[in-house]
Design an enzyme around this catalytic site. Structure first.
Site, PDB file in Angstrom:
ATOM      1  CB  CYS A 254      -0.943  -0.001   1.201  1.00 50.46           C
ATOM      2  SG  CYS A 254      -0.173  -0.575   2.721  1.00 50.46           S
TER       3      CYS A 254
ATOM      4  CG  HIS B 124      -0.846   3.803   4.801  1.00 53.00           C
ATOM      5  ND1 HIS B 124      -1.547   3.494   5.941  1.00 53.00           N
ATOM      6  CD2 HIS B 124      -0.272   2.630   4.387  1.00 53.00           C
ATOM      7  CE1 HIS B 124      -1.407   2.194   6.202  1.00 53.00           C
ATOM      8  NE2 HIS B 124      -0.650   1.653   5.279  1.00 53.00           N
TER       9      HIS B 124
HETATM   10  P1  NAP Z   1      -7.282  -9.558   8.160  1.00 53.97           P
HETATM   11  O1  NAP Z   1      -8.242  -8.445   8.341  1.00 53.97           O
HETATM   12  O2  NAP Z   1      -6.629 -10.158   9.332  1.00 53.97           O
HETATM   13  O3  NAP Z   1      -8.006 -10.711   7.284  1.00 53.97           O
HETATM   14  C1  NAP Z   1      -7.354 -11.910   6.959  1.00 53.97           C
HETATM   15  C2  NAP Z   1      -8.190 -12.683   5.956  1.00 53.97           C
HETATM   16  O4  NAP Z   1      -7.464 -13.845   5.529  1.00 53.97           O
HETATM   17  C3  NAP Z   1      -9.493 -13.184   6.555  1.00 53.97           C
HETATM   18  O5  NAP Z   1     -10.492 -13.199   5.548  1.00 53.97           O
HETATM   19  C4  NAP Z   1      -9.131 -14.607   6.946  1.00 53.97           C
HETATM   20  O6  NAP Z   1     -10.232 -15.474   7.016  1.00 53.97           O
HETATM   21  C5  NAP Z   1      -8.264 -14.997   5.768  1.00 53.97           C
HETATM   22  N1  NAP Z   1      -7.434 -16.157   6.096  1.00 53.97           N
HETATM   23  C6  NAP Z   1      -6.583 -16.300   7.126  1.00 53.97           C
HETATM   24  N2  NAP Z   1      -6.026 -17.526   7.108  1.00 53.97           N
HETATM   25  C7  NAP Z   1      -6.542 -18.169   6.038  1.00 53.97           C
HETATM   26  C8  NAP Z   1      -6.366 -19.461   5.485  1.00 53.97           C
HETATM   27  N3  NAP Z   1      -5.537 -20.353   6.025  1.00 53.97           N
HETATM   28  N4  NAP Z   1      -7.074 -19.773   4.375  1.00 53.97           N
HETATM   29  C9  NAP Z   1      -7.925 -18.895   3.814  1.00 53.97           C
HETATM   30  N5  NAP Z   1      -8.131 -17.657   4.288  1.00 53.97           N
HETATM   31  C10 NAP Z   1      -7.448 -17.289   5.391  1.00 53.97           C
HETATM   32  O7  NAP Z   1      -6.075  -9.107   7.213  1.00 53.97           O
HETATM   33  P2  NAP Z   1      -6.072  -8.037   6.012  1.00 53.97           P
HETATM   34  O8  NAP Z   1      -5.648  -6.730   6.538  1.00 53.97           O
HETATM   35  O9  NAP Z   1      -7.320  -8.152   5.212  1.00 53.97           O
HETATM   36  O10 NAP Z   1      -4.826  -8.567   5.181  1.00 53.97           O
HETATM   37  C11 NAP Z   1      -4.826  -9.831   4.574  1.00 53.97           C
HETATM   38  C12 NAP Z   1      -3.582  -9.942   3.721  1.00 53.97           C
HETATM   39  O11 NAP Z   1      -3.645  -8.976   2.655  1.00 53.97           O
HETATM   40  C13 NAP Z   1      -2.283  -9.588   4.472  1.00 53.97           C
HETATM   41  O12 NAP Z   1      -1.742 -10.714   5.137  1.00 53.97           O
HETATM   42  C14 NAP Z   1      -1.401  -9.084   3.373  1.00 53.97           C
HETATM   43  O13 NAP Z   1      -0.727 -10.159   2.773  1.00 53.97           O
HETATM   44  C15 NAP Z   1      -2.374  -8.470   2.393  1.00 53.97           C
HETATM   45  N6  NAP Z   1      -2.397  -6.999   2.555  1.00 53.97           N
HETATM   46  C16 NAP Z   1      -1.858  -6.271   1.582  1.00 53.97           C
HETATM   47  C17 NAP Z   1      -1.811  -4.920   1.700  1.00 53.97           C
HETATM   48  C18 NAP Z   1      -1.137  -4.111   0.646  1.00 53.97           C
HETATM   49  O14 NAP Z   1      -0.326  -3.322   1.036  1.00 53.97           O
HETATM   50  N7  NAP Z   1      -1.433  -4.273  -0.616  1.00 53.97           N
HETATM   51  C19 NAP Z   1      -2.334  -4.271   2.793  1.00 53.97           C
HETATM   52  C20 NAP Z   1      -2.900  -5.038   3.798  1.00 53.97           C
HETATM   53  C21 NAP Z   1      -2.931  -6.411   3.660  1.00 53.97           C
HETATM   54  P3  NAP Z   1     -10.919 -15.856   8.443  1.00 53.97           P
HETATM   55  O15 NAP Z   1     -11.858 -14.711   8.732  1.00 53.97           O
HETATM   56  O16 NAP Z   1     -11.592 -17.113   8.137  1.00 53.97           O
HETATM   57  O17 NAP Z   1      -9.815 -15.970   9.433  1.00 53.97           O
HETATM   58  O1  3JN Z   2       1.146  -2.426   7.581  1.00 52.47           O
HETATM   59  C1  3JN Z   2       0.684  -1.860   6.597  1.00 52.47           C
HETATM   60  O2  3JN Z   2       0.261  -0.708   6.633  1.00 52.47           O
HETATM   61  C2  3JN Z   2       0.631  -2.580   5.301  1.00 52.47           C
HETATM   62  C3  3JN Z   2       0.758  -4.037   5.509  1.00 52.47           C
HETATM   63  C4  3JN Z   2       0.814  -4.893   4.539  1.00 52.47           C
HETATM   64  C5  3JN Z   2       0.994  -6.307   4.786  1.00 52.47           C
HETATM   65  C6  3JN Z   2       0.580  -6.859   5.998  1.00 52.47           C
HETATM   66  C7  3JN Z   2       0.796  -8.208   6.253  1.00 52.47           C
HETATM   67  C8  3JN Z   2       1.439  -8.998   5.334  1.00 52.47           C
HETATM   68  C9  3JN Z   2       1.597  -7.121   3.835  1.00 52.47           C
HETATM   69  C10 3JN Z   2       1.951  -6.542   2.506  1.00 52.47           C
HETATM   70  O3  3JN Z   2       1.054  -6.421   1.693  1.00 52.47           O
HETATM   71  O4  3JN Z   2       3.103  -6.208   2.242  1.00 52.47           O
HETATM   72  C11 3JN Z   2       1.846  -8.453   4.127  1.00 52.47           C
HETATM   73  C12 3JN Z   2       2.542  -9.329   3.166  1.00 52.47           C
HETATM   74  O5  3JN Z   2       3.773  -9.402   3.240  1.00 52.47           O
HETATM   75  O6  3JN Z   2       1.882  -9.966   2.362  1.00 52.47           O
END
Ligand code: NAP
Ligand code: 3JN
Length: 346
Positions: free
Chosen positions: A131, A251
């Site tokens: 992000c 952010h």
């Molecule tokens: P979150 O609010 O904690 O949600 C996690 C999601 O993943 C929930 O839907 C959860 O389902 C699911 N999950 C967890 N373990 C799983 C498994 N074994 N199989 C299938 N689904 C599973 O986290 P979030 O903030 O949405 O972030 C999720 C991911 O997106 C992060 O880990 C990161 O890799 C990515 N992300 C990317 C950015 C970016 O910068 N582009 C920003 C934030 C996050 P349940 O409800 O069933 O636990």
């Molecule tokens: O912390 C933030 O503001 C952004 C976080 C992103 C993030 C959180 C958990 C795992 C990531 C990501 O997208 O880089 C990951 C990841 O490594 O997939």
């Protein structure tokens, strides 16, 4: 007629996944059928989408049969295991985790910057950048196109929603604990896996993600490496300091850049005024500048406080703000899919 797609949202119950669902509806994405995938914990629970109630399924390899587009945001290990399974079954995968971002066979895309990279997806997987990187490169690309770019130094002020639903809940709970004069409990930040946890209410934490061996955090290294890859500038000098602040969403970034050519602030204003996805908010006489509270829920990247460096005519300082769950994650992923549809790649 626009092609109608079968879409799977993996991590549908999470902070990013729920924004994916909201924005698929808001942007009238052409959906024939949609699947809501999450962990076994959520399988069988109900979820509302576009006025109807659906049942969440466990994300398994077989769940991707017949899927055209799979939007992943369930963490790196889920993407590692299941994104290739989805691609093997014919889906185009857009992955929000860092797992594939630096893979040379996986394009890392911000459509306003490197849409052309979508033409070559050998693994059937496209990575959505971090992000903090997305909003920065979206603002820097139009400046770079006009004046060249040699150096970027960024300090971030990142909202807790970047760390998931649990971190949002923790900020809210800690604020209430402070108000009530109770002990403040910290269990999530800076990272769940670390030994120590610090409060985020009334605090700022200069650590996002774990530390790497060079003293930078993984979040900082993501910004450094991803910026070079997306902008296709391996020699660009980039340094980052990533900081968590007690903001729910949005952010902010203080960015210092050095250009190849001299420019004026007015020339940079002119470039940004016409740049796709950018809104210039820079009128200091009226105290107009971007702030996360106003960026929350908005699609653009907001830029303001643009100043020439006092010692270097090619140096400029600016302040960049965007909704981290929208342009930083869900919206950018959907825009990638929309660009692919427009270019007949999906
Ligand atoms: P979150 O609010 O904690 O949600 C996690 C999601 O993943 C929930 O839907 C959860 O389902 C699911 N999950 C967890 N373990 C799983 C498994 N074994 N199989 C299938 N689904 C599973 O986290 P979030 O903030 O949405 O972030 C999720 C991911 O997106 C992060 O880990 C990161 O890799 C990515 N992300 C990317 C950015 C970016 O910068 N582009 C920003 C934030 C996050 P349940 O409800 O069933 O636990
Ligand atoms: O912390 C933030 O503001 C952004 C976080 C992103 C993030 C959180 C958990 C795992 C990531 C990501 O997208 O880089 C990951 C990841 O490594 O997939």
């Amino acid at each position: 007629m626009t092609k109608q797609l079968t879409v799977a949202v993996v991590g549908a119950t999470g902070a990013v996944g729920s924004k994916m669902l909201e924005n698929l509806v808001k942007r009238k994405f052409p959906i024939k059928h949609i699947k809501f995938l999450a962990s076994a914990r959520s399988a069988g629970k109900q979820i509302d989408f576009s006025g109807q109630t659906y049942t969440i399924e466990e994300a398994t390899p077989e769940a991707f049969e017949g899927v055209d587009l799979a939007l992943f945001s369930a963490g790196g290990s889920v993407s590692e295991a299941l994104a290739p399974e989805a691609a093997k079954r014919g889906a185009v995968v857009i992955d929000n985790t860092s797992h594939f971002r630096m893979d040379p066979e996986v394009p890392l895309v911000v459509p306003e910057v490197n849409r052309h990279a979508l033409k070559d997806i050998p693994k059937g997987i496209i990575a959505n950048p971090n992000c903090s990187t997305i909003q920065m490169v979206a603002a820097l690309q139009p400046i770079r196109e006009k004046f060249g770019l040699t150096k970027v130094i960024v300090s971030t002020y990142q909202a807790v929603s970047g760390s998931g639903i649990a971190a949002i809940d923790e900020l809210k709970a800690q604020s209430a604990q402070w108000e009530a004069g109770k002990n403040v409990e910290a269990t999530i930040l800076p990272t769940k896996a670390d030994k120590k946890h610090y409060p985020i209410a009334r605090n700022v934490i200069p650590q996002i993600d774990k530390f790497t061996e060079n003293g930078y955090t993984y979040e900082e290294m993501k910004m450094i490496n991803e910026t070079k890859k997306i902008m296709e500038m391996p020699a660009l000098h980039v340094a980052a300091t990533c900081v968590r602040v007690p903001v729910v969403s949005g952010h902010s970034e203080s960015v210092y850049i050095e250009l190849e050519q001299e420019a004026t602030v007015q020339e940079i204003f002119n470039v940004l005024k016409n740049a796709p996805g950018i809104v210039l908010q820079d009128d200091i006489s009226n105290q107009v500048y971007p702030m996360p509270i106003y960026a929350e829920g908005e699609e653009p990247t907001f830029v303001g406080r643009i100043r020439q460096d006092l010692d270097n005519k090619k140096g400029f300082h600016m302040w960049i703000v965007a909704d981290n769950l929208l342009k930083g994650a869900a919206l950018n992923s959907i825009q990638i899919a929309e660009a692919m549809l427009e270019d007949n790649l999906l």
